[in-house]
Write a protein that holds these residues in place. Sequence first.
Motif, PDB file in Angstrom:
ATOM      1  N   LEU A   1       0.824  -1.208   0.000  1.00 46.44           N
ATOM      2  CA  LEU A   1       0.000   0.000   0.000  1.00 46.44           C
ATOM      3  C   LEU A   1       0.861   1.262   0.000  1.00 46.44           C
ATOM      4  O   LEU A   1       0.549   2.241  -0.689  1.00 46.44           O
ATOM      5  N   LEU A   2       1.950   1.265   0.761  1.00 40.98           N
ATOM      6  CA  LEU A   2       2.855   2.413   0.756  1.00 40.98           C
ATOM      7  C   LEU A   2       3.516   2.592  -0.612  1.00 40.98           C
ATOM      8  O   LEU A   2       3.637   3.708  -1.122  1.00 40.98           O
ATOM      9  N   ALA A   3       3.946   1.477  -1.210  1.00 39.84           N
ATOM     10  CA  ALA A   3       4.610   1.537  -2.512  1.00 39.84           C
ATOM     11  C   ALA A   3       3.661   2.007  -3.601  1.00 39.84           C
ATOM     12  O   ALA A   3       4.077   2.614  -4.593  1.00 39.84           O
ATOM     13  N   ASN A   4       2.388   1.769  -3.395  1.00 40.57           N
ATOM     14  CA  ASN A   4       1.395   2.038  -4.423  1.00 40.57           C
ATOM     15  C   ASN A   4       0.554   3.280  -4.121  1.00 40.57           C
ATOM     16  O   ASN A   4      -0.403   3.567  -4.815  1.00 40.57           O
ATOM     17  N   VAL A   5       0.933   4.026  -3.069  1.00 37.36           N
ATOM     18  CA  VAL A   5       0.070   5.104  -2.585  1.00 37.36           C
ATOM     19  C   VAL A   5      -0.124   6.214  -3.622  1.00 37.36           C
ATOM     20  O   VAL A   5      -1.184   6.853  -3.658  1.00 37.36           O
ATOM     21  N   LEU A   6       0.869   6.468  -4.456  1.00 41.22           N
ATOM     22  CA  LEU A   6       0.747   7.519  -5.462  1.00 41.22           C
ATOM     23  C   LEU A   6       0.281   6.992  -6.808  1.00 41.22           C
ATOM     24  O   LEU A   6       0.186   7.748  -7.778  1.00 41.22           O
TER      25      LEU A   6
ATOM     26  N   ARG B   1      -2.428   4.893  -9.404  1.00 39.32           N
ATOM     27  CA  ARG B   1      -3.880   4.720  -9.611  1.00 39.32           C
ATOM     28  C   ARG B   1      -4.239   3.245  -9.764  1.00 39.32           C
ATOM     29  O   ARG B   1      -5.374   2.911 -10.064  1.00 39.32           O
ATOM     30  N   THR B   2      -3.265   2.363  -9.541  1.00 38.17           N
ATOM     31  CA  THR B   2      -3.515   0.931  -9.677  1.00 38.17           C
ATOM     32  C   THR B   2      -4.431   0.447  -8.560  1.00 38.17           C
ATOM     33  O   THR B   2      -4.189   0.704  -7.388  1.00 38.17           O
ATOM     34  N   LYS B   3      -5.481  -0.251  -8.945  1.00 32.69           N
ATOM     35  CA  LYS B   3      -6.406  -0.803  -7.961  1.00 32.69           C
ATOM     36  C   LYS B   3      -5.696  -1.865  -7.132  1.00 32.69           C
ATOM     37  O   LYS B   3      -4.913  -2.661  -7.668  1.00 32.69           O
ATOM     38  N   THR B   4      -5.983  -1.890  -5.823  1.00 40.14           N
ATOM     39  CA  THR B   4      -5.289  -2.805  -4.919  1.00 40.14           C
ATOM     40  C   THR B   4      -6.269  -3.472  -3.967  1.00 40.14           C
ATOM     41  O   THR B   4      -7.045  -2.796  -3.287  1.00 40.14           O
TER      42      THR B   4
END
Length: 353
Positions: A97-102, A104-107
């Motif tokens: 979640l931290l790596a993907n915070v910026l 727009r990829t759905k997680t």
Amino acid sequence: MKILLFVDKLYGGGAERVASILLNHLSERHQMSAVVFNNERPTFPIKQTIKTQKITVDGGIRFLHPIERLIKIRKAITRNKPDLVISFMVNLNMYVLLANVLSRTKTIVSEHIAMQTEQSLSKKITRHILYRFASMVTFVSKSDFEYAKWINKKALIYNPLSYPITPYFHKEKYIIAIGPQKRWQAKGFDMLIQVWAKIAPSHPEWKLQFVGANNSNYISHLVETYGLEKRVDFLGWTNEIDKVLRSKSIYILSSRREGFPCSLIEAMGQGCACLAFDCKTGPNEIITNGKSGLLARNGDIDDLAKKLQLLIEDENIRLNLSAGAVEEVKRFEKSVILQHWDKLIEEVTRKSK
């Protein structure tokens, strides 16, 4: 659709087995890749079409390892350019979640550890703050799902059965417990040895068996302390637990806490008479007490011993609970649970279009 799944490893525990099942299922419709951090042991079966990548965190400065892991996870997401990211287990969910915070990829993050127990600071931050940034959080117990009131985007999806239901009625006089010995405290193996010490002298034809990695000496020492060396077997780790369970009469879950005990539904699916502490969370959402298994008061060693003795001494009760377990566990079959995953993924990705 391109889906990238993060999981620490593809062997060992229930969450890892679920991840492998989900990978294989989704690969039938989607382009699947998996990122793992440990592949030292044989994995659960994975289809050849699934691309598996390993991230190694081995920098010389130990306190910088979290930053190294975060950067490498971010690079994996950027390199693979997935339409959807799925992550398993709370510690890894934090990094993803931290790596993907910026981005727009759905997680989708999948929670498998009981939330209603003592939590470390990192788990509290992840669950109370970072999970708000996930497209969806999945829980494996109704109890945790209802407990996490601060999370709006959430779903309840039980873990699936790993193996076909195979009731086998030639049962031998074995009581089986499952779990790695290094997790003896959570699994309550110390309490189980105390229970067995009470019962074993009266039932010399029965044996207690442990299945799981023999990666701690504590339980072995406890067995010696109680003089139970000839009454307890340590079978080690196996990737074919269904074959082991098939001939066992009784499965016992002595855990102090659980997320969703996959080994319990696996034992029910192989026709074992099952007995479990009514711990948080899982057992009372799986077992209908008195029909598909027995629940003992949580942490009550005397109650667990009393119910185990009942099962040992009454074959008719064992047979009735075995039949009830086989019926109960049908709601956890793979075809049923994976349909829930398909609908959830469709819902999450549809919202991004």
